[in-house]
Design an enzyme around this catalytic site. Structure first.
Site, PDB file in Angstrom:
ATOM      1  N   CYS A   1       0.836  -1.198   0.000  1.00  0.00           N
ATOM      2  CA  CYS A   1       0.000   0.000   0.000  1.00  0.00           C
ATOM      3  C   CYS A   1       0.881   1.262   0.000  1.00  0.00           C
ATOM      4  O   CYS A   1       1.546   1.530  -1.001  1.00  0.00           O
ATOM      5  CB  CYS A   1      -0.983  -0.056   1.165  1.00  0.00           C
ATOM      6  SG  CYS A   1      -2.406   1.019   0.950  1.00  0.00           S
TER       7      CYS A   1
ATOM      8  N   HIS B   1      -3.483  -5.624   0.601  1.00  0.00           N
ATOM      9  CA  HIS B   1      -2.923  -5.894   1.927  1.00  0.00           C
ATOM     10  C   HIS B   1      -2.734  -7.399   2.139  1.00  0.00           C
ATOM     11  O   HIS B   1      -3.566  -8.043   2.798  1.00  0.00           O
ATOM     12  CB  HIS B   1      -3.834  -5.295   3.015  1.00  0.00           C
ATOM     13  CG  HIS B   1      -3.675  -3.813   3.138  1.00  0.00           C
ATOM     14  ND1 HIS B   1      -2.688  -3.231   3.915  1.00  0.00           N
ATOM     15  CD2 HIS B   1      -4.331  -2.800   2.536  1.00  0.00           C
ATOM     16  CE1 HIS B   1      -2.769  -1.917   3.816  1.00  0.00           C
ATOM     17  NE2 HIS B   1      -3.751  -1.628   2.981  1.00  0.00           N
TER      18      HIS B   1
ATOM     19  N   GLU C   1      -0.871  -8.850   4.103  1.00  0.00           N
ATOM     20  CA  GLU C   1      -0.674  -9.189   5.525  1.00  0.00           C
ATOM     21  C   GLU C   1      -1.993  -9.503   6.212  1.00  0.00           C
ATOM     22  O   GLU C   1      -2.001 -10.079   7.290  1.00  0.00           O
ATOM     23  CB  GLU C   1       0.078  -8.054   6.244  1.00  0.00           C
ATOM     24  CG  GLU C   1      -0.755  -6.865   6.684  1.00  0.00           C
ATOM     25  CD  GLU C   1      -1.125  -5.903   5.555  1.00  0.00           C
ATOM     26  OE1 GLU C   1      -0.767  -6.164   4.386  1.00  0.00           O
ATOM     27  OE2 GLU C   1      -1.768  -4.872   5.857  1.00  0.00           O
TER      28      GLU C   1
END
Ligand SMILES: [Mn+2]
Length: 239
Positions: A108, A213, A215
């Site tokens: 990001c 994202h 993660e």
């Protein structure tokens, strides 16, 4: 076996008085075989070299918006500026990471940092683009559920080659997108509405940024693979 040490850049709370790091970054690095450490950004910039002497790789994490003056614009009304101390630190950090050819993954804001570092430009607010076709809510303002969309990967990109496919599904929570890719960067991921979702410099061991994202979805093998690439490349790196 000694795990590669991966520095994770930190974010901040609204008052910019506390460091923050969503658990997913460190958890994803650990799950992929790395040893995560979180980097404080209000650091003396002259210590960056000492950090990088010890680190094997870097994860540039997400956050708010980088100063658009980098590409000759003023702040968009919907912009939320990142702590200027964070921007200053990460600008200096990425320059030295690149100089040392240290493996780097950007998420990001991290991918936007990679682009601006190379002289690229951003669309500051995707809804202003009014792309043709089926609209995609890239901002996913309603955070009660995670919106997802398809991306197509460049077949020769590192991630497409390592996954063995060119179509994946990603989450989405961003209001900016790359308008022009910076020097030496190629677009590796694109949403169906044409929004650029990933970049890489194929001449470096790993210099890859994604707009989604991973993660938050590293229980999914496709997204865990991004962290495994960071760990693999960082394992081959002697600090
Ligand atoms: Mn998106």
């Amino acid at each position: 076996m000694i795990r590669p040490l991966i520095g994770i850049t930190s974010d901040h709370n609204a008052e910019q008085k506390q460091y923050l790091s969503p658990h997913g970054y460190a958890a994803s690095v650990e799950r992929a075989g790395g040893l995560p450490v979180i980097l404080p950004y209000r650091a003396d910039l002259s210590l960056i070299g000492q950090y990088l002497d010890r680190l094997n790789g870097i994860l540039f994490s997400g956050g708010n918006d980088l100063d658009p003056a980098a590409y000759g614009e003023s702040w968009h009304p919907n912009a939320v500026p990142v702590d200027p101390f964070r921007e200053r630190f990460e600008r200096a950090l990425i320059a030295e990471v690149e100089r040392r050819r240290l493996p780097a993954l950007g998420v990001c804001l991290g991918s936007q940092l990679m682009n601006l570092h190379r002289g690229g430009a951003m669309n500051q607010f995707i809804p202003d683009l009014k792309p043709a076709g089926e609209p995609i809510d890239h901002r996913n303002v309603n955070r009660d559920w995670v919106d997802r969309h398809a991306v197509s990967l460049l077949p020769e990109s590192l991630i497409a080659r390592t996954l063995g496919k060119t179509d994946i599904v990603v989450n989405t929570s961003h209001k900016q997108s790359i308008r022009t890719a910076g020097r030496g960067l190629r677009v590796i991921a694109t949403a169906p509405d044409g929004v650029i979702e990933g970049i890489e410099d194929p001449t470096l061991p790993l210099f890859m940024g994604v707009q989604w994202h991973p993660e938050r979805m590293s229980d999914d093998a496709d997204h865990r693979r991004l962290f495994e690439l960071l760990i693999e490349k960082s394992s081959q790196q002697s600090p």
